[in-house]
Design an enzyme around this catalytic site. Structure first.
Site, PDB file in Angstrom:
ATOM      1  N   CYS A 296       0.833  -1.205   0.000  1.00 41.92           N
ATOM      2  CA  CYS A 296       0.000   0.000   0.000  1.00 41.92           C
ATOM      3  C   CYS A 296       0.866   1.253   0.000  1.00 41.92           C
ATOM      4  CB  CYS A 296      -0.933  -0.008   1.202  1.00 41.92           C
ATOM      5  SG  CYS A 296      -2.055   1.408   1.267  1.00 41.92           S
TER       6      CYS A 296
ATOM      7  N   CYS B 208      -6.129  -1.512   5.908  1.00 37.55           N
ATOM      8  CA  CYS B 208      -6.890  -0.273   5.790  1.00 37.55           C
ATOM      9  C   CYS B 208      -8.164  -0.422   4.978  1.00 37.55           C
ATOM     10  CB  CYS B 208      -6.003   0.821   5.203  1.00 37.55           C
ATOM     11  SG  CYS B 208      -5.131   0.360   3.704  1.00 37.55           S
TER      12      CYS B 208
END
Length: 482
Positions: free
Chosen positions: A170, A271
Site C-alpha cells: 500500500c 486499511c
C-alpha cells in the site's frame, strides 16, 4: 468490475511487480466546509483560543523541515490521531498544507458487511481537524488502483500458499505511488503522512546524494519496515513529521491542539477492510475448500480445515486441535493439506538461513557492506544481526541469502525482510519459499497421505494424545524426577 478482476487472477504474476504509472481519476473532489461540522458543533477550533495561544516546543517540529519556509505540502490524512497531529505540526512549522483523504473502500462489494459506509466516520473526523485551521481537504478516489496493485496481488499470493504484506504494498504502490501520480500536476514540494519514520534530506548543492530513511525516535511504533520497499525517487518526496516524536507525546500534542479525534483509538488491521475480518475477506474472494490436517512427524490425520490459504507458517491460532500448542509448519498447495507440529520450537529445527528476492535498495544500488547488518522479518522493535551473500538466479535477478544471528520460527514466504545499517533502513525484499535448503521436515508417510486422491478413506481423525514434555535443559530435569 470486481468479478471480472477476480476471473483474471489466475494470470496475475507471482513476483512483485514494479510500480507502473496508472490511469486514474485526476479530478479531486473538494469538500465544501460548512461553518459548523455536523458532529462537532460544540468543539472550539484552535483559532478561538488566540487570546491564550498554545506554543509548540520547536523540538516537535524538527522533522517538519522548519528551516525551509513556506513549503507546499500534500498531507495524507485518515481521520486518526497520528495523521492529524502530523498535519498540525506542518501547519505550525509555517508550511502551506493541503490535506488529502484516499478513498479506497470497496463499499459496493461489501454492502452486506456493514450498515453504513465505513469511511464516513473517518471523513467527519478528518474534516473537523482541517476546519480548525482552515486547511483545504480533498478526496482522491483510488479504489481501482488499490484493487489492481494491492488487493489482487494479496489474493493471488494467498492462493499460492504465500503470506504477503499489504501494508508494504500500500505504501509503495498507493500512498506514495498512485497518489503522487494523481497530484503530480499540483506542484507540491513534498508529500507527508503520519508514519513513524524519519527521512533525512540532503541540503544545498548535494541534491544528487540520496535521501536516507532512518528509524523513528519511537522504536516500538517505528514503521520503517512498512516503508522499506520504497524507491529513492519516492523517498526524496516524503516528510514524516512524527519521526522525531514518541507516541505518548503525539497523544499529548493532540490534546494541546484540541483535536476533535484526540481520544480516538488507533486503527488496526488492513486499511481497506475496516471492521471486516481478513478471514471473511479471503473466504469471499477465494472461497473455501475442505482439506486435511496432518501431523508432520507421523502423518497422523488430526482434523480438517477450510482451505490452506487461511493459514500461514508459524500460525497457532484457529487450528482447533487439542493437546497443543500446535503450529502450522508446512502447506501442500497442490493437495490442500496443512502440516502441523508441536515441535516447532525444538532445538533441531533451525530457522536462521533463508533467501530473499524482489530486492529494492533505498539508495538505488546494492550496499557495499553486507556482513554487519541488522534485519527485521516482521513489524516490531525486534532486530537480528545478519549477513548477506548475494547471488543471481536463473532469470538474472539478484537474490540475497540471509543468515541471522539467532533462529526465527516465524519466517513465512511472501513476507518482507528489511535490512538496516545501525539506524538507517537500506532496503528490503520478499522472503522466498525455502530456508536452510529445506522446509520443516515432513515424514514420508505424511507426504504419501497428502497425495492420496480419495482422502475419505482416512476415516475419522485420530485421538490426539497429550504431548509428553521433553527436557532440553539440564536444570529442567528435576521436573521429570517426581
Amino acid at each position: 468490475m470486481l468479478r471480472a478482476t477476480m476471473a483474471a487472477l489466475s494470470h496475475f504474476p507471482l513476483t512483485l511487480l514494479p510500480r507502473t504509472p496508472t490511469t486514474m481519476i485526476k479530478t479531486l473532489f473538494s469538500l465544501s466546509r460548512p461553518k459548523t461540522p455536523p458532529l462537532y458543533c460544540t468543539l472550539r477550533p484552535l483559532s478561538s483560543l488566540s487570546s491564550n495561544p498554545k506554543t509548540i516546543d520547536p523540538k516537535y517540529l524538527s522533522c517538519c523541515l522548519p528551516n525551509k519556509k513556506s513549503l507546499k505540502v500534500a498531507v495524507l490524512v485518515s481521520g486518526g490521531v497520528d495523521s492529524s497531529v502530523a498535519l498540525r505540526l506542518l501547519h505550525a512549522a509555517g508550511h502551506s498544507c493541503t490535506a488529502f483523504y484516499l478513498k479506497i473502500w470497496f463499499q459496493e462489494d461489501f454492502e452486506n458487511f456493514w450498515s453504513e459506509c465505513p469511511w464516513e466516520e473517518d471523513m467527519r473526523y478528518t474534516k473537523a481537524v482541517c476546519d480548525q485551521v482552515d486547511v483545504p481537504l480533498e478526496v482522491v478516489h483510488l479504489t481501482d488502483e488499490y484493487w489492481t496493485n494491492v488487493v489482487s496481488y494479496i489474493i493471488d499470493e494467498y492462493r499460492h500458499g504465500r503470506t504477503p504484506n499489504p501494508d508494504v504494498l500500500c505504501n509503495t504502490r498507493i500512498k506514495f505511488g498512485a497518489f503522487i501520480d494523481a497530484v503530480g500536476g499540483m506542484k507540491f514540494d513534498f508529500v507527508a503522512s503520519g508514519h513513524y519514520a524519519r527521512v533525512v534530506h540532503v541540503d544545498g548543492d548535494k541534491k544528487d546524494k540520496p535521501s536516507i530513511l532512518e528509524l523513528s525516535k519511537d522504536i516500538v511504533k517505528d514503521q520503517t519496515y512498512f516503508l522499506s520497499h520504497l524507491s529513492q525517487s519516492q523517498l526524496k518526496r516524503l516528510i514524516f513529521p512524527l519521526g522525531c516524536i514518541p507516541k505518548e507525546e503525539v497523544r499529548r500534542l493532540a490534546q494541546i491542539f484540541d483535536l476533535p479525534n484526540q481520544d480516538r483509538k488507533d486503527s488496526q488491521g488492513i486499511c481497506f477492510l475496516g471492521k471486516i475480518k481478513f478471514s471473511e475477506f479471503v473466504a469471499r474472494h477465494i472461497g473455501e475448500a475442505e482439506g486435511i490436517i496432518l501431523e508432520a512427524e507421523t502423518g497422523d490425520f488430526l482434523g480438517k480445515h477450510r482451505g490452506f490459504w487461511f493459514y500461514t507458517i508459524g500460525q497457532r491460532q484457529g487450528l482447533r486441535l487439542p493437546g497443543g500448542p500446535w503450529y502450522v509448519v508446512e502447506k501442500d498447495v497442490k493437495n490442500n493439506v496443512v502440516f502441523v507440529s508441536r515441535n516447532y520450537f525444538s532445538l533441531d529445527k533451525r530457522r536462521r538461513l533463508f533467501r530473499v528476492g524482489s530486492l529494492k535498495w533505498l539508495s538505488g544500488s546494492s550496499p557495499s557492506q553486507i556482513n554487519q547488518l541488522q534485519c527485521k522479518v516482521r513489524h516490531g522493535p525486534g532486530f537480528y544481526n545478519c549477513s548477506l551473500a548475494m547471488e543471481v538466479d536463473g532469470d538474472g535477478h539478484e537474490i540475497a541469502v540471509v543468515k541471522l544471528s539467532k533462529d526465527d520460527q516465524g519466517l513465512a514466504a511472501g513476507q518482507f525482510a528489511a535490512f538496516y545499517q545501525d539506524r538507517t533502513c537500506i532496503g528490503s525484499g520478499v522472503i522466498l519459499e525455502s530456508w536452510d535448503d529445506q522446509g520443516f521436515p515432513v515424514c514420508s508417510r505424511a507426504l504419501e497421505i497428502a497425495s492420496m486422491e480419495d482422502k475419505s478413506k482416512l476415516g475419522n481423525p485420530v485421538k490426539i494424545k497429550v504431548k509428553q514434555e521433553i527436557c532440553h535443559e539440564e536444570s529442567d530435569c528435576r521436573l521429570c524426577q517426581a
